[in-house]
Write an enzyme that holds these catalytic residues in place. Sequence first.
Site, PDB file in Angstrom:
ATOM      1  N   SER A 113       0.822  -1.206   0.000  1.00 31.13           N
ATOM      2  CA  SER A 113       0.000   0.000   0.000  1.00 31.13           C
ATOM      3  C   SER A 113       0.859   1.260   0.000  1.00 31.13           C
ATOM      4  CB  SER A 113      -0.958  -0.046   1.192  1.00 31.13           C
ATOM      5  OG  SER A 113      -1.918   0.964   1.079  1.00 31.13           O
ATOM      6  N   HIS A 114       0.674   2.120   1.025  1.00 33.14           N
ATOM      7  CA  HIS A 114       1.367   3.405   1.046  1.00 33.14           C
ATOM      8  C   HIS A 114       2.763   3.309   1.653  1.00 33.14           C
ATOM      9  CE1 HIS A 114      -0.789   2.523   4.661  1.00 33.14           C
ATOM     10  NE2 HIS A 114       0.206   3.100   5.292  1.00 33.14           N
ATOM     11  N   ASP A 277      -3.372   6.318  -2.893  1.00 38.13           N
ATOM     12  CA  ASP A 277      -2.173   5.765  -2.262  1.00 38.13           C
ATOM     13  C   ASP A 277      -1.450   4.786  -3.182  1.00 38.13           C
ATOM     14  OD1 ASP A 277      -3.997   3.676  -2.133  1.00 38.13           O
ATOM     15  OD2 ASP A 277      -3.191   2.925  -0.238  1.00 38.13           O
ATOM     16  N   ASP A 279      -1.358   1.568  -3.723  1.00 41.49           N
ATOM     17  CA  ASP A 279      -2.066   0.525  -4.464  1.00 41.49           C
ATOM     18  C   ASP A 279      -3.452   0.967  -4.930  1.00 41.49           C
ATOM     19  OD1 ASP A 279      -2.900   0.566  -1.785  1.00 41.49           O
ATOM     20  OD2 ASP A 279      -3.550  -1.515  -1.855  1.00 41.49           O
ATOM     21  N   ASP A 281      -6.200   2.109  -3.354  1.00 42.74           N
ATOM     22  CA  ASP A 281      -7.464   1.857  -2.661  1.00 42.74           C
ATOM     23  C   ASP A 281      -7.874   2.991  -1.723  1.00 42.74           C
ATOM     24  OD1 ASP A 281      -5.519   1.273  -0.810  1.00 42.74           O
ATOM     25  OD2 ASP A 281      -6.244  -0.751  -0.336  1.00 42.74           O
ATOM     26  N   LYS A 376     -11.635  -1.354  -0.856  1.00 40.57           N
ATOM     27  CA  LYS A 376     -11.858   0.084  -0.895  1.00 40.57           C
ATOM     28  C   LYS A 376     -11.286   0.588  -2.206  1.00 40.57           C
ATOM     29  CE  LYS A 376      -7.915   0.989   2.239  1.00 40.57           C
ATOM     30  NZ  LYS A 376      -7.595  -0.302   2.876  1.00 40.57           N
TER      31      LYS A 376
END
Length: 543
Positions: A113-114, A277, A279, A281, A376
């Site tokens: 992710s982030h 972010d 990825d 979401d 999300k």
Amino acid sequence: MQIEAVSSRPFEGQRPGTSGLRKKVTVFQQPHYLENFVQSVFDSIGDFAGQTLVVGGDGRYFNRQAIQTILKMAAANGFGKVLVGQGGILSTPAASCVIRQYGAYGGLILSASHNPAGPDDDFGIKYNIGNGGPAPEGVTEAVYDRTREIASYQTVVCDDVDLDHIGAFDLAGMRVQVIDPVADYAALMQSLFDFDAIRSLLASGFSMAFDAMHAVTGPYAKAILEGMLGAPAGTVRNGEPKEDFGGGHPDPNLTYAHELVALLYGDDAPDFGAASDGDGDRNMILGSRFFVTPSDSLAVLAANATLAPGYSNGISGVARSMPTSAAVDRVAASMGLDCYETPTGWKFFGNLMDAGRVTLCGEESFGTGSDHVREKDGLWAVLFWLNILAVRKQSVQAILADHWRKFGRNYYSRHDYEGVDSAAAAQVLQNVRDQFLALPGTNLAGRRVACCDDFSYTDPVDGSVSENQGVRVLFEDGSRIIFRLSGTGTSGATIRLYLESYEADQAKHGMDAQDALADMIAAAGKVSQLQPLTGRNQPTVIT
Ligand code: VG1
Ligand code: CO
């Protein structure tokens, strides 16, 4: 080509966190490490012989190598087909979309992710089930158990495959199909939102900026915003995905998305700003000199849902994670909808959406989504806001002021203390627990404490129980102080402190959230002894 069973001991058990397994790249690069985890997943998900697997990631460092490993293992383990995004790219919501669209058995999403990316930073892997959503706890626990005993894995010996050209080929008897990572997702967005209305809005002089932060949403945002919706070239900033995210921290919040924040708070600020972010979401929504808290964003989307064609028949219910503010609860109550409170992490929404009980879901951590996929979805939220703005023809700030006037304002903030000593972090939570019996009935921050507990959730669909999901102090007026430890970090511990207080009086809706919550912040510090225990006087990030 031959199938090999590679002996892989030793391998310590690896427990997936809030959103899959996240570790330093150097950990994933250890011999057999990634392979052991992937085999543990394959060993725990049932009979997939001949079925389809979706594979893709956020483009970060090690994405391509990991995909090569996974493709060979998928072939050796008997998958019939793998759908992989061109260049190894699939945003998390796009992967969810593709899994659902093609009836895949499941998918492996490669992302942290982030979290920062690069050879010395983070990598991650997550298994999603056939509904397109993160594996539920029953599956992640089975994977964890398997990682503790696994002794070998299966792979095929062959050259690396070409991920850069769309097309299909055979890999040791398994079909590999390299797909356009954007097309299916873009078509789904077009089916949900009024693209004509958004196109007119963007042609009318309304200005916007989208910051992809050199992560995965660049190609998606360019294709949809600049391509399909006619936003001027340059609307999408930092739109080239890079293996190290350009050295940045693609977490769309007021601290890490400072470039966009400076633009939206500067002279000649655009009407609308958004960021996503690593990825794809998460989302941050900004108006001209105005920040929309994610909890409020969810509430506004719920209240205005029928303005978007995909939700014009109404929504079935809403859900939010426990630390998310209760702003959406008030909207649900006024609309006569059910509202569910789940533990942190998107995996807890899946059953509710599958059962048709909820349409919209959200988390305070910049996550919003609906049952169009089972993750999300950052760009979805941006398009939803654009659709609402196109119909209401008001500024973001005016829409929020109107919302607070109708429903009251839930002042809300999250304070993150990152990279804290793990023992100190555990003690902070324990200090609050130790006062569970003493606090109820007393006054704290000028309010009466109603009760204190460790949040526990019983899934209303399958009855599964998840305990210890955050320590809560609940006040009689609905205010809340919550402490939780992050489950997505890769070094030390991160303490998250969540603060919420409700204000019905419109005359008091214009305050700064930190000022409005000042007495709650002080009370949280006193009860937990966070500052002396961690040696920190300031949070790392305030949202
Ligand atoms: C954080 C957020 C949580 C979110 C999770 C994954 O988890 O608080 O709401 O679901 O990240 O999001 P934690 O355990 O660190 O608080 V993502 O965009 O990193 O997949
Ligand atoms: Co993310």
